[in-house]
Design an enzyme around this catalytic site. Structure first.
Site, mmCIF file in Angstrom:
data_model
loop_
_atom_site.group_PDB
_atom_site.id
_atom_site.type_symbol
_atom_site.label_atom_id
_atom_site.label_comp_id
_atom_site.label_asym_id
_atom_site.label_seq_id
_atom_site.Cartn_x
_atom_site.Cartn_y
_atom_site.Cartn_z
ATOM 1 N N HIS A 38 40.450 32.819 40.851
ATOM 2 C CA HIS A 38 40.032 33.342 39.551
ATOM 3 C C HIS A 38 39.915 32.336 38.411
ATOM 4 O O HIS A 38 39.424 32.702 37.349
ATOM 5 C CB HIS A 38 40.985 34.459 39.115
ATOM 6 C CG HIS A 38 41.022 35.604 40.072
ATOM 7 N ND1 HIS A 38 39.924 36.386 40.348
ATOM 8 C CD2 HIS A 38 42.032 36.085 40.847
ATOM 9 C CE1 HIS A 38 40.256 37.311 41.240
ATOM 10 N NE2 HIS A 38 41.527 37.147 41.561
ATOM 11 N N LYS A 61 34.019 37.977 50.817
ATOM 12 C CA LYS A 61 34.682 38.851 49.853
ATOM 13 C C LYS A 61 33.590 39.593 49.079
ATOM 14 O O LYS A 61 32.613 38.990 48.644
ATOM 15 C CB LYS A 61 35.559 38.015 48.913
ATOM 16 C CG LYS A 61 36.421 38.853 47.993
ATOM 17 C CD LYS A 61 37.382 37.989 47.181
ATOM 18 C CE LYS A 61 38.211 38.874 46.256
ATOM 19 N NZ LYS A 61 39.095 38.090 45.398
ATOM 20 N N HIS A 62 33.757 40.902 48.900
ATOM 21 C CA HIS A 62 32.703 41.721 48.292
ATOM 22 C C HIS A 62 32.502 41.446 46.810
ATOM 23 O O HIS A 62 31.379 41.495 46.317
ATOM 24 C CB HIS A 62 32.992 43.207 48.513
ATOM 25 C CG HIS A 62 32.836 43.607 49.940
ATOM 26 N ND1 HIS A 62 31.619 43.822 50.516
ATOM 27 C CD2 HIS A 62 33.747 43.780 50.925
ATOM 28 C CE1 HIS A 62 31.775 44.124 51.783
ATOM 29 N NE2 HIS A 62 33.061 44.107 52.064
ATOM 30 N N GLN A 63 33.584 41.147 46.101
ATOM 31 C CA GLN A 63 33.485 40.962 44.645
ATOM 32 C C GLN A 63 34.602 40.041 44.196
ATOM 33 O O GLN A 63 35.699 40.075 44.739
ATOM 34 C CB GLN A 63 33.596 42.326 43.957
ATOM 35 C CG GLN A 63 33.423 42.316 42.449
ATOM 36 C CD GLN A 63 34.707 42.023 41.686
ATOM 37 O OE1 GLN A 63 35.812 42.277 42.163
ATOM 38 N NE2 GLN A 63 34.567 41.469 40.505
ATOM 39 N N ASN A 64 34.316 39.224 43.198
ATOM 40 C CA ASN A 64 35.340 38.348 42.632
ATOM 41 C C ASN A 64 34.952 37.977 41.205
ATOM 42 O O ASN A 64 33.776 37.792 40.904
ATOM 43 C CB ASN A 64 35.490 37.072 43.469
ATOM 44 C CG ASN A 64 36.731 36.308 43.090
ATOM 45 O OD1 ASN A 64 37.839 36.763 43.322
ATOM 46 N ND2 ASN A 64 36.559 35.134 42.505
ATOM 47 N N THR A 65 35.954 37.866 40.349
ATOM 48 C CA THR A 65 35.724 37.467 38.960
ATOM 49 C C THR A 65 36.386 36.123 38.701
ATOM 50 O O THR A 65 37.557 35.932 39.042
ATOM 51 C CB THR A 65 36.290 38.523 37.994
ATOM 52 O OG1 THR A 65 35.651 39.772 38.262
ATOM 53 C CG2 THR A 65 36.039 38.131 36.542
ATOM 54 N N LYS A 86 47.821 48.685 37.259
ATOM 55 C CA LYS A 86 47.199 49.764 38.027
ATOM 56 C C LYS A 86 48.143 50.307 39.100
ATOM 57 O O LYS A 86 48.101 51.484 39.418
ATOM 58 C CB LYS A 86 45.909 49.273 38.690
ATOM 59 C CG LYS A 86 44.767 49.068 37.731
ATOM 60 C CD LYS A 86 43.553 48.588 38.502
ATOM 61 C CE LYS A 86 42.380 48.336 37.586
ATOM 62 N NZ LYS A 86 41.229 47.804 38.313
ATOM 63 N N ARG A 105 29.133 39.215 42.964
ATOM 64 C CA ARG A 105 29.064 40.375 43.867
ATOM 65 C C ARG A 105 28.218 40.025 45.084
ATOM 66 O O ARG A 105 27.113 39.486 44.954
ATOM 67 C CB ARG A 105 28.468 41.578 43.158
ATOM 68 C CG ARG A 105 29.359 42.038 42.024
ATOM 69 C CD ARG A 105 29.145 43.462 41.635
ATOM 70 N NE ARG A 105 30.070 43.782 40.547
ATOM 71 C CZ ARG A 105 31.147 44.533 40.684
ATOM 72 N NH1 ARG A 105 31.440 45.043 41.846
ATOM 73 N NH2 ARG A 105 31.931 44.774 39.645
ATOM 74 N N HIS A 145 47.816 37.976 39.929
ATOM 75 C CA HIS A 145 46.817 38.993 40.286
ATOM 76 C C HIS A 145 45.970 39.326 39.057
ATOM 77 O O HIS A 145 46.512 39.523 37.970
ATOM 78 C CB HIS A 145 47.525 40.250 40.798
ATOM 79 C CG HIS A 145 46.620 41.412 41.017
ATOM 80 N ND1 HIS A 145 45.692 41.445 42.036
ATOM 81 C CD2 HIS A 145 46.490 42.588 40.347
ATOM 82 C CE1 HIS A 145 45.031 42.602 41.967
ATOM 83 N NE2 HIS A 145 45.495 43.305 40.955
#
Length: 150
Positions: A38, A61-65, A86, A105, A145
């Site tokens: 990240h 990996k489907h998505q990462n920021t 969360k 994405r 995280h």
């Protein structure tokens, strides 16, 4: 009792594939894995940036920021007031100002030919923080995280 052992063995074998794909590589601390996934002070093209992450897990990996800030600045967010994550733990912290970030994405491909689209953003973020492990930087708390983007 004899029937229990084969049943237990079967459960262990079946459980293996359902381990979370987002689990961090055990040779890295959670903070180091967070940094790899990240922290990206200077934006990189998503296909290139994601290849390093995908090589650890051997899948796309489907998505990462990616946060375009330093680890030190993101770790400083851990010193702010804690809020509920969360997962209902109370070790999350919200940034006091928005930061530039890139959301990557998955659009196509199979590992190792993963292809991503990029979306530039300027938003607040929430990180979960824990006490550092031995090889982590010597902060009171370190980010482990990326909980959400606001």
């Amino acid at each position: 009792m004899v029937l229990c052992f084969p049943l237990l063995l079967l459960l262990l074998v079946l459980w293996g594939p359902v381990c979370p794909l987002h689990a961090w590589p055990k040779r890295l601390t959670k903070a180091h894995w967070f940094e790899i996934q990240h922290i990206q002070p200077s934006p990189l093209q998503c296909n290139r940036a994601m290849s390093g992450i995908n090589n650890y897990a051997q899948h796309c990996k489907h998505q990462n920021t990616f946060l375009h800030d330093s680890f030190q600045n993101v770790a400083a967010v851990c010193d702010l007031l804690s809020i509920v994550c969360k997962n209902r733990r109370h070790n999350c912290h919200q940034s006091s100002k928005p930061v530039n970030m890139t959301d990557c994405r998955l659009t196509s491909g199979k590992y190792p030919q993963c292809r991503y689209s990029a979306a530039a953003q300027y938003k607040f973020f929430i990180v979960a923080c824990d006490p550092p492990q031995k090889s982590d930087p010597p902060y009171k708390l370190v980010p482990v995280h990326l909980d959400s983007i606001l």
